[in-house]
Scaffold this motif. Structure first.
Motif, PDB file in Angstrom:
ATOM      1  N   GLN A 135       6.408 -94.582  33.482  1.00  0.00           N
ATOM      2  CA  GLN A 135       7.527 -94.169  34.312  1.00  0.00           C
ATOM      3  C   GLN A 135       7.529 -94.963  35.615  1.00  0.00           C
ATOM      4  O   GLN A 135       6.799 -94.639  36.559  1.00  0.00           O
ATOM      5  CB  GLN A 135       7.431 -92.669  34.620  1.00  0.00           C
ATOM      6  N   LYS A 137       8.700 -96.221  39.243  1.00  0.00           N
ATOM      7  CA  LYS A 137       9.252 -95.465  40.355  1.00  0.00           C
ATOM      8  C   LYS A 137      10.774 -95.571  40.338  1.00  0.00           C
ATOM      9  O   LYS A 137      11.332 -96.602  39.968  1.00  0.00           O
ATOM     10  CB  LYS A 137       8.702 -95.992  41.683  1.00  0.00           C
ATOM     11  N   ARG A 138      11.431 -94.475  40.729  1.00  0.00           N
ATOM     12  CA  ARG A 138      12.895 -94.475  40.700  1.00  0.00           C
ATOM     13  C   ARG A 138      13.484 -95.483  41.682  1.00  0.00           C
ATOM     14  O   ARG A 138      14.614 -95.930  41.514  1.00  0.00           O
ATOM     15  CB  ARG A 138      13.425 -93.069  40.978  1.00  0.00           C
ATOM     16  N   HIS A 202      15.554 -95.544  35.934  1.00  0.00           N
ATOM     17  CA  HIS A 202      14.577 -96.307  36.697  1.00  0.00           C
ATOM     18  C   HIS A 202      14.888 -97.796  36.826  1.00  0.00           C
ATOM     19  O   HIS A 202      14.319 -98.447  37.704  1.00  0.00           O
ATOM     20  CB  HIS A 202      13.194 -96.175  36.052  1.00  0.00           C
ATOM     21  N   TYR A 236      16.210 -78.427  33.296  1.00  0.00           N
ATOM     22  CA  TYR A 236      15.299 -79.536  33.573  1.00  0.00           C
ATOM     23  C   TYR A 236      15.110 -80.423  32.338  1.00  0.00           C
ATOM     24  O   TYR A 236      14.972 -81.639  32.446  1.00  0.00           O
ATOM     25  CB  TYR A 236      13.934 -79.010  34.024  1.00  0.00           C
ATOM     26  N   GLU A 241      18.238 -86.697  35.500  1.00  0.00           N
ATOM     27  CA  GLU A 241      17.629 -86.906  36.826  1.00  0.00           C
ATOM     28  C   GLU A 241      17.121 -85.552  37.317  1.00  0.00           C
ATOM     29  O   GLU A 241      17.550 -85.035  38.351  1.00  0.00           O
ATOM     30  CB  GLU A 241      18.661 -87.480  37.805  1.00  0.00           C
ATOM     31  N   ASN A 242      16.181 -84.963  36.565  1.00  0.00           N
ATOM     32  CA  ASN A 242      15.864 -83.560  36.822  1.00  0.00           C
ATOM     33  C   ASN A 242      15.184 -83.284  38.156  1.00  0.00           C
ATOM     34  O   ASN A 242      15.030 -82.133  38.553  1.00  0.00           O
ATOM     35  CB  ASN A 242      15.040 -82.961  35.675  1.00  0.00           C
ATOM     36  N   GLN A 243      14.808 -84.322  38.875  1.00  0.00           N
ATOM     37  CA  GLN A 243      14.235 -84.111  40.208  1.00  0.00           C
ATOM     38  C   GLN A 243      15.288 -83.588  41.190  1.00  0.00           C
ATOM     39  O   GLN A 243      14.936 -83.083  42.266  1.00  0.00           O
ATOM     40  CB  GLN A 243      13.608 -85.402  40.739  1.00  0.00           C
ATOM     41  N   SER A 246      15.649 -78.869  41.621  1.00  0.00           N
ATOM     42  CA  SER A 246      14.838 -77.883  42.351  1.00  0.00           C
ATOM     43  C   SER A 246      15.341 -77.538  43.751  1.00  0.00           C
ATOM     44  O   SER A 246      15.365 -76.355  44.120  1.00  0.00           O
ATOM     45  CB  SER A 246      13.390 -78.349  42.421  1.00  0.00           C
ATOM     46  N   SER A 261      21.838 -84.644  45.896  1.00  0.00           N
ATOM     47  CA  SER A 261      21.254 -85.956  45.659  1.00  0.00           C
ATOM     48  C   SER A 261      22.265 -86.896  45.004  1.00  0.00           C
ATOM     49  O   SER A 261      22.935 -86.517  44.028  1.00  0.00           O
ATOM     50  CB  SER A 261      20.032 -85.832  44.749  1.00  0.00           C
ATOM     51  N   ASP A 263      21.581 -89.179  43.136  1.00  0.00           N
ATOM     52  CA  ASP A 263      21.081 -89.515  41.801  1.00  0.00           C
ATOM     53  C   ASP A 263      21.734 -88.668  40.717  1.00  0.00           C
ATOM     54  O   ASP A 263      21.719 -89.040  39.543  1.00  0.00           O
ATOM     55  CB  ASP A 263      19.564 -89.318  41.734  1.00  0.00           C
TER      56      ASP A 263
END
Length: 307
Positions: A135, A137-138, A202, A236, A241-243, A246, A261, A263
């Motif tokens: 993975q 980094k984004r 990504h 999720y 882009e599940n970040q 939250s 976001s 994203d």
């Protein structure tokens, strides 16, 4: 709500039982219709001789009067030292304003023809229960975006268009896929075997560019009824882009329920798979949160007949 002892069903199953199949896939179906529609618009001319739209997603003219141009391509051209014509600038400005208002990464989930490829790779990845994989980094996609602009400036070319899978798919469908199949298959296996949701999440500089455009966009998803969340985690599981979830879903009292976001792709899958309808589309100024359904209003008058 506590999840202790709760049986975890397959992703989306509870929503299918509550809403039916279409209700649990509504936005996914609408996205596929949208992606097919935009692709078909550009193919009507070469396939059927109906030239309502000439060009492709990089640049087009609709009914001979409405120019639409990809602002990322115009920007590359400027870095390369080629100032676009007025018509191209107008077309780029129209696209820039449109995605700036409705959400930049709407392009990724509702227009881009590569999205069904990466979605299918993710679906198969889950079915085969494959490991998450590498993975990056984004922020990698932003570095790639910057590199694209630098290469354009150094070479005097619109660098990304040499390998842009979106425009290559368009050309391939008109003139024969050939090498394009290898590129599309490569992206599919990259997401399937190398990096889960790796391409769109990504790597792709186009997604990075449109996320920058949509930083202050109006269209937003809101966890408007977050008190109803039963922690099933289906949102999720399906979110590309599940970040982004939250901060809105798990925020403290008084915090915004909006997913702010850039994203977020506004794909609507979190809305689809939520059996208790936590999420909804709204606008960035709608910060209200639904009160818990079992809460008693503070303004409710007392019962005069109480003993």
């Amino acid at each position: 709500m506590s999840t202790k002892g709760k049986v975890h069903l397959p992703v989306g199953q509870e929503a299918r039982e509550v809403k039916g199949w279409f209700g649990a896939h509504k936005y996914l179906v609408l996205r596929r219709i949208s992606q097919t529609f935009f692709l078909f618009l550009f193919l009507m001319g070469p396939w059927f001789g109906l030239w309502w739209v000439q060009g492709n997603l990089a640049g087009s003219m609709t009914f001979g009067v409405l120019p639409l141009n990809d602002p990322m391509i115009l920007l590359q051209g400027m870095f390369a030292g080629h100032w676009p014509e007025t018509t191209a600038l107008i077309g780029g400005l129209i696209v820039l304003v449109a995605y700036g208002l409705i959400g930049g990464r709407v392009y990724c989930s509702w227009v881009c023809p590569i999205n069904p490829v990466t979605d299918t790779a993710h679906w198969l990845h889950d079915k085969l229960n494959l490991p998450k994989g590498w993975q990056p980094k984004r922020a990698t996609r932003y570095w790639i975006l910057g590199t694209v602009m630098a290469v354009s400036a150094l070479t005097g070319t619109i660098a990304w268009e040499v390998i842009n899978p979106v425009t290559m798919v368009h050309r391939g469908l008109v003139f024969g896929m050939g090498f394009v199949w290898a590129l599309v298959i490569g992206i599919f296996f990259f997401d399937l075997l190398v990096a889960r949701r790796g391409w769109c999440g990504h790597v792709c500089p186009v997604g990075a560019f449109y996320s920058l455009i949509g930083t202050k966009s109006l269209l937003r998803v809101s966890a408007v009824d977050r008190s109803a969340c039963d922690d099933c985690m289906d949102c999720y599981a399906v979110c590309p882009e599940n970040q982004v979830i939250s901060p809105a879903l798990k925020g403290k009292d008084g915090s915004t329920p909006l997913i702010l976001s850039p994203d977020c792709t506004n794909c609507g899958r979190c809305i689809d798979v939520c059996a208790v309808d936590v999420f909804a589309f709204t606008h960035r100024f709608d910060t209200h949160v639904e009160a818990p359904k079992d809460a008693v209003s503070d303004t409710e008058p007392p019962n005069r007949h109480a003993a």
